[in-house]
Design an enzyme around this catalytic site. Sequence first.
Site, PDB file in Angstrom:
ATOM      1  N   GLU A 196       8.112   4.945  -5.835  1.00 46.77           N
ATOM      2  CA  GLU A 196       9.134   4.125  -6.499  1.00 46.77           C
ATOM      3  C   GLU A 196      10.537   4.674  -6.206  1.00 46.77           C
ATOM      4  OE1 GLU A 196       8.186   1.331  -7.588  1.00 46.77           O
ATOM      5  OE2 GLU A 196       6.042   1.691  -7.830  1.00 46.77           O
TER       6      GLU A 196
ATOM      7  N   GLY B 279       0.784  -1.235   0.000  1.00 46.02           N
ATOM      8  CA  GLY B 279       0.000   0.000   0.000  1.00 46.02           C
ATOM      9  C   GLY B 279       0.810   1.277   0.000  1.00 46.02           C
TER      10      GLY B 279
END
Length: 183
Positions: A82, A14
């Site tokens: 990321e 998440g």
Amino acid sequence: MAKLYFRYSAMNAGKSTAMLQVAHNYEEQGQQVRLFTAAIDDRYGVGKVTSRLGPQRDVETFGPDTNFLTEIDKVACVLVDEAQFLSTEQVVQLHQLAQIKGVPVICYGLRTDFRGMPFPGSAYLLALADDIEELKNICTCGKKATMNIRVDDSGKRIRDGEQISIGGNESYRQACGRCFYQG
């Protein structure tokens, strides 16, 4: 005092959902945030942060030539998804952004790759972040997942290859340490 935060986990915990929620909270209070994701992550389209739960948002991208110190002016917060794909120099820039310019920076990413090896960006985030938090997820066996496993199209584990191979649930599974080593 502004800080550099690193929120890490195994796959599917998440991280993107959490980042989108933080952005919403800032913006709901009338504050400006800048959101970034890796330009190489094109799973849902370049420049998109997408939660497995459905929410998606267009964001800015970073690549090898991005200099966060020259690109960021005063904003309430910088959010990076990321973050494992950040270069070591970019992690230093984000740390300086927080420490010198007073802009809080929250990075979300993986700690290690499918071989259990650290990503360079993550290693530097673990070294420089002022605040580190593990987002929890579970393995198929029910234990806490801390590792990532790469799989092929038939679900068979891949143990060798390039560190970076963009993919989602079709390519990766989260695992506890025991399942990582026994699998």
